[in-house]
Design an enzyme around this catalytic site. Structure first.
Site, mmCIF file in Angstrom:
data_model
loop_
_atom_site.group_PDB
_atom_site.id
_atom_site.type_symbol
_atom_site.label_atom_id
_atom_site.label_comp_id
_atom_site.label_asym_id
_atom_site.label_seq_id
_atom_site.Cartn_x
_atom_site.Cartn_y
_atom_site.Cartn_z
ATOM 1 N N LYS A 52 28.786 35.025 43.819
ATOM 2 C CA LYS A 52 30.078 34.927 44.818
ATOM 3 C C LYS A 52 29.673 33.376 45.272
ATOM 4 O O LYS A 52 30.727 33.097 45.553
ATOM 5 C CB LYS A 52 29.992 35.831 45.612
ATOM 6 C CG LYS A 52 30.655 37.466 44.885
ATOM 7 C CD LYS A 52 30.462 38.731 45.927
ATOM 8 C CE LYS A 52 30.655 39.805 45.284
ATOM 9 N NZ LYS A 52 30.325 41.149 45.705
ATOM 10 N N GLN A 96 28.077 43.634 51.039
ATOM 11 C CA GLN A 96 27.426 44.034 49.779
ATOM 12 C C GLN A 96 26.907 45.453 49.816
ATOM 13 O O GLN A 96 26.383 45.760 50.577
ATOM 14 C CB GLN A 96 26.427 43.160 49.198
ATOM 15 C CG GLN A 96 26.013 43.301 47.790
ATOM 16 C CD GLN A 96 27.203 43.092 46.829
ATOM 17 O OE1 GLN A 96 27.823 42.046 46.932
ATOM 18 N NE2 GLN A 96 27.333 43.859 46.044
ATOM 19 N N ASP A 119 37.706 42.351 50.100
ATOM 20 C CA ASP A 119 37.307 43.301 49.189
ATOM 21 C C ASP A 119 38.213 44.482 48.891
ATOM 22 O O ASP A 119 38.194 45.122 48.013
ATOM 23 C CB ASP A 119 35.908 43.877 49.537
ATOM 24 C CG ASP A 119 34.408 43.402 48.661
ATOM 25 O OD1 ASP A 119 34.774 42.856 47.602
ATOM 26 O OD2 ASP A 119 33.430 43.784 49.138
#
Ligand code: NDP
Length: 295
Positions: A52, A96, A119
């Site tokens: 990312k 994460q 997200d």
């Protein structure tokens, strides 16, 4: 059969994003900024965050990675999220997953400002997506819709069967494809491990989306001639044919199913590369204030 090349499409989209970033820089003097929080030293999480970060730099975003040790207190993590929420320079925040067991993932997800939840895991974004309001859609389903769009695959009136009902893939993609929208209007059947007569249901589908994590589950005898096959699954298996000693398998038995399919995504190189690109697209939308009013 036409191969749905996620690698190629994701490179094209990255170029498009990079051009937009240049424009925003010129016009507003702003650089989109994604912040990622990683807890502990899990190998897969490190790899994902590394990818990312690299993708952010490729398109000209600023990228911040905040690292914590495994024994971090939940309160400390919540304070960090709050700090990033309030930082007007940051457009997107991702934490994460998975997190260590002593931390509530749901609590952390819900602590992220929905306007920076790129997200798309916050219940507010999921709720907005379900009722068709502008929202951050989670990366994998958004990536699948983008592939469908770029390959001009008709969804309206089609029979779609989704295998797997996870909150991050199966459930949201089934909702997106059944929405009254340009890339929706499909008749969607969401199946799972309790589904009876799966083979019969799948064999009627015009489009099959497999997100179950069972290597090579979908075989040619299960699919209709000319069906579109989207394979989300990723299973790492040992291999003596690769340098690394392992290879990735999808949920689809590619060699045989590809002979019957009209379109099919390979693994790797299909849905996978689109996931990070969707995250970049969401961060860009946030920087442009496209989903919610500017912060
Ligand atoms: P989950 O493990 O959360 O869910 C799997 C789903 O498959 C469940 O709904 C389960 O049913 C269903 N299932 C399992 N076995 C069967 C069966 N025999 N028949 C019918 N349904 C079955 O999956 P995820 O969505 O998180 O991930 C799925 C796969 O996709 C994994 O391989 C993962 O690595 C991959 N993935 C890939 C991404 C990418 O970027 N390409 C991103 C995210 C995931 P039940 O609910 O009844 O248990």
């Amino acid at each position: 059969m036409e191969l749905i090349d996620g690698k190629k499409i994701s490179s094209q989209i990255k170029e498009e994003i990079a051009q937009e970033v240049e424009k925003i820089k010129e016009n507003e003097g702003k650089i989109p900024h994604l912040a990622a929080i990683i807890v502990g030293h899990d190998g897969a999480s490190e790899t994902y965050v590394g990818h990312k970060e690299k993708a952010c730099l490729q398109v000209g975003f600023n990228s911040t990675v905040v690292r914590f040790e495994n024994d971090i207190a939940e309160d400390t993590l919540l304070r960090k999220v709050d700090e990033l929420n309030k930082n007007t320079d940051i457009d997107g925040i991702i934490v994460q997953l998975p997190l260590p067991k002593h931390i509530s993932e749901q609590k952390i997800i819900e602590s992220i400002d929905p306007r920076k939840d790129v997200d798309g895991f916050h219940p507010i974004n999921i709720g907005r997506m379900v009722i068709g309001l502008p929202s951050y859609v989670s990366a994998t389903p958004a990536g699948i819709v983008e592939l469908i769009k770029r390959y001009n695959i008709e969804t309206s009136g089609k029979d779609v069967v989704v295998i797997g009902r996870s909150n991050i893939v199966g459930k949201p993609i089934s909702i997106l494809l059944s929405q009254k929208s340009e890339y929706g209007n499909a008749t969607v059947t969401l199946t799972h491990s309790r589904t009876k007569n799966l083979k019969e249901i799948v064999s009627r589908a015009d489009i099959v989306i497999v997100a179950m994590g069972q290597a090579e589950f979908l075989t040619a005898d299960m699919v209709k001639e000319g069906a579109v096959i989207i394979d989300v699954g990723i299973t790492r298996v040992k291999s003596d044919k690769t340098k690394s000693g392992w290879k990735l398998l999808g949920d689809v038995k590619f060699d045989e199913v590809s002979k019957k399919a009209s379109y099919i995504t390979p693994v790797p190189g299909g849905v996978g590369p689109m996931t990070i690109v969707s995250l970049l697209q969401n961060t860009l939308k946030s920087a442009k204030g496209e989903i919610y009013a500017k912060i």
